[in-house]
Enzyme design. Structure first.
Site, mmCIF file in Angstrom:
data_model
loop_
_atom_site.group_PDB
_atom_site.id
_atom_site.type_symbol
_atom_site.label_atom_id
_atom_site.label_comp_id
_atom_site.label_asym_id
_atom_site.label_seq_id
_atom_site.Cartn_x
_atom_site.Cartn_y
_atom_site.Cartn_z
ATOM 1 N N ASP A 46 0.835 -1.203 0.000
ATOM 2 C CA ASP A 46 0.000 0.000 0.000
ATOM 3 C C ASP A 46 0.875 1.261 0.000
ATOM 4 O OD1 ASP A 46 0.878 -0.159 2.597
ATOM 5 O OD2 ASP A 46 -1.122 -0.157 3.518
ATOM 6 N N SER A 47 2.208 1.073 0.075
ATOM 7 C CA SER A 47 3.134 2.197 -0.139
ATOM 8 C C SER A 47 2.929 2.804 -1.520
ATOM 9 C CB SER A 47 4.585 1.727 0.021
ATOM 10 O OG SER A 47 4.832 0.572 -0.765
ATOM 11 N N LYS A 114 -0.845 -9.618 2.762
ATOM 12 C CA LYS A 114 -0.162 -9.172 3.993
ATOM 13 C C LYS A 114 -1.112 -8.255 4.744
ATOM 14 C CE LYS A 114 3.296 -5.950 3.885
ATOM 15 N NZ LYS A 114 2.668 -4.838 4.604
ATOM 16 N N GLU A 183 8.919 -4.035 10.824
ATOM 17 C CA GLU A 183 9.287 -2.707 10.295
ATOM 18 C C GLU A 183 9.591 -1.743 11.443
ATOM 19 O OE1 GLU A 183 6.587 -1.004 7.421
ATOM 20 O OE2 GLU A 183 7.650 0.928 7.421
#
Ligand code: KIV
Length: 275
Positions: A46-47, A114, A183
């Site tokens: 979704d980046s 994910k 992350e």
């Protein structure tokens, strides 16, 4: 279906050398390049909202947009496993809604999805697994929680936060995720999680001891230069290369050096395209 590598093969790489290589990609040419470079996993993240669509955060894209980009990546038939991000609000409302959204991404060409978050997402993880959809977890600095976290901040820095993250990682792996993105957490915590869970951890800003690493396409290749988080290593400066190429093109057009006779068609019968 796209990749020839399977989720089971990725899962089986836990603890074995060499580490897994994951990169984001959002379109067919990038997927072809990633495949040729031999990456193990392509994440249609979704980046895309930030690095391609110009938004300030990842909250602005829905399943439709992610599916659009998954389709483009899958049509390149990369060898890598294609993982699609379940965007914000696509796995928060109900199990049924979550499975439907996961299925949309699988039908678009992903082999797995994910999702961000810890223990409270386990009912959704289970629902996806019950529908035969492999799930990758994502803990630590989870960008979909940017407002709840008060910004894009490193997570797990206090003893309590580190312990909670470790518990979440164990709970997700027990629920059946095949891999776990870590992350923006301290390297020693990522090492501890990697030691504790039986599935591969894939780090981004989580130090060297994960079972694999992931970077965002535009960061790795130097296409996005406005921000440079500490964890990014640039392997190319493609923005500079592109600007130089466009400047040269502009100069050739303005000076009438482009197109040349060889780049133009003569009159009369002949091919309408090509040489
Ligand atoms: O959307 C994304 O690119 C991601 C990676 C940063 C792991 O989730």
């Amino acid at each position: 279906m796209s990749g020839t590598t399977t989720v089971a093969e990725v899962r089986a790489r836990k603890g074995s050398a060499p580490p897994l290589v994951m990169v984001t990609a959002y379109d067919a040419p990038s997927a072809r390049i990633a495949s040729e470079a031999g990456v193990d996993l392509i994440l249609v993240g979704d980046s895309v909202a930030m690095v391609v669509l110009g938004y300030a955060d990842t909250l602005q894209v829905g399943v439709g947009e992610i599916a659009h980009h998954v389709g483009a990546v899958a049509r390149a038939r990369p060898e890598a496993v294609v993982v699609a991000d379940l965007p914000w609000l696509s796995f928060h409302l109900s199990r049924e809604d979550t499975v439907r959204n996961g299925a949309t991404l699988i039908r678009a060409g992903a082999q797995a999805v994910k999702l961000e978050g810890g223990r409270k997402r386990i009912p959704m993880v289970t629902a996806l697994l019950d529908a035969e959809i492999p799930v990758m977890g994502h803990l630590g600095l989870t960008p979909q929680s940017v407002h709840a976290m008060g910004g894009f901040k490193v997570q797990g820095r206090t003893d309590a936060a580190a312990a909670a993250l470790l518990d979440d990682a164990i709970a997700l792996s027990e629920a059946g995720v095949f891999a776990l993105v870590l992350e923006g957490i301290p390297a020693p915590l990522a090492a501890q999680v990697t030691e504790a869970v039986p599935v591969p951890t894939i780090g981004i800003g989580a130090g060297p001891d994960c079972d694999g690493q992931v970077l965002v396409w535009h960061d790795l290749l130097g296409l996005e230069e406005r921000l440079r988080p500490r964890f990014v290593r640039r392997y190319a400066s493609l923005r500079e290369v592109a600007v130089d190429a466009l400047v040269a093109y502009g100069a050739d057009v303005r000076e009438r050096r482009f197109p040349s006779a060889a780049e133009s068609y003569g009159a009369g019968a002949g091919p309408t395209t090509g040489s």
